[in-house]
Design a protein around this motif. Sequence first.
Motif: not given
Length: 323
Positions: A170-171, A174, A177-178, A182, A191
């Motif tokens: 998950d990290a 994330a 995506l950061s 978006e 996603r």
Amino acid sequence: MLGLAVGDALGAPAENMKPSQIRQRWGRIEGFVTDDPVGTDDTEYAVFSGLLLAEHGSSLTVAHVEAAWHRWIADLDEGPFRGAGFSERGTLENLRRGLAAPISAQHRHAWSDGLAMRAAPFGVYAAGRPAEAARLVAVDGTVSHDGEGIYGGRAVAAGVATAMVAGSTDAVIAAALSVIPEDSWTARSLRRAVAAAQCSRLTPGSTRLGTERAVRSAVVIGGYPWTDLAPEAVGLAFGAFAASRGDFTGSVLTAVNMGRDADTTAAVAGALAGALGGIDAIPNHWAEAIGPVRGSCLPSMAGYHVLDVAELLTPRPEEATAS
């Protein structure tokens, strides 16, 4: 870096194939399907970018990258140069015509996964600093890519940088995506792939084949003739990584058996899972099959081993303490 090379070699025979074609020929790929497994341009370009980054570090500029393309590739006799992607060919044609970055990236394949495939070294160098990894890979990519092609490289570099220090998939997701918009195609594809993988994994009675189909359906552009779209390839790679919870073997084999640009998707999945699990996560018999690159795509890279490049990118304990 070793995970990238293993994934590349595992996926190379299945490149541009459909899953049905893979099943018809091999059943399910569970390991190397040739007696002489070898990587492709993915590994050789990762070595190329790794050496360039080791030379310049955080001071890397577009001028450094452009000069390296000339010195190590464009200004040399081409030699065999087998396996180069369309984005790389377009870049070389532009550089040889005297065009400079960012104009050198203005070709029809600036959205390809050619930057994503060589992004792992930036994550290794900037371990724990995903924003810096993304910044540096974008500097590299300015010579050859634009738009979604840059976003794909940024996502992979940031993902690897986080995987080097994090303990969860998950990290890593994330972090990827950061560092990209978006509303970009790459972010939406990533996603969708991760959501499809997680949903399928949690569905009672789901199988690996079912998960692979779900991830493919979420991101693959049906009927489009090219398989090296960065948003698609990056989505498939992160989907494979998420479906296997970062397990190295599961990540790369899931990517391979989904076909499409299988060498690149497996190389990216392998880089992410390798950074997350460390070298012990890679089966010994796969790791031992990886030798120095042969220079079949980039003759100037012949003889370099990915582990030697990784060593150049990793600070020694005393250097880390001093910094």
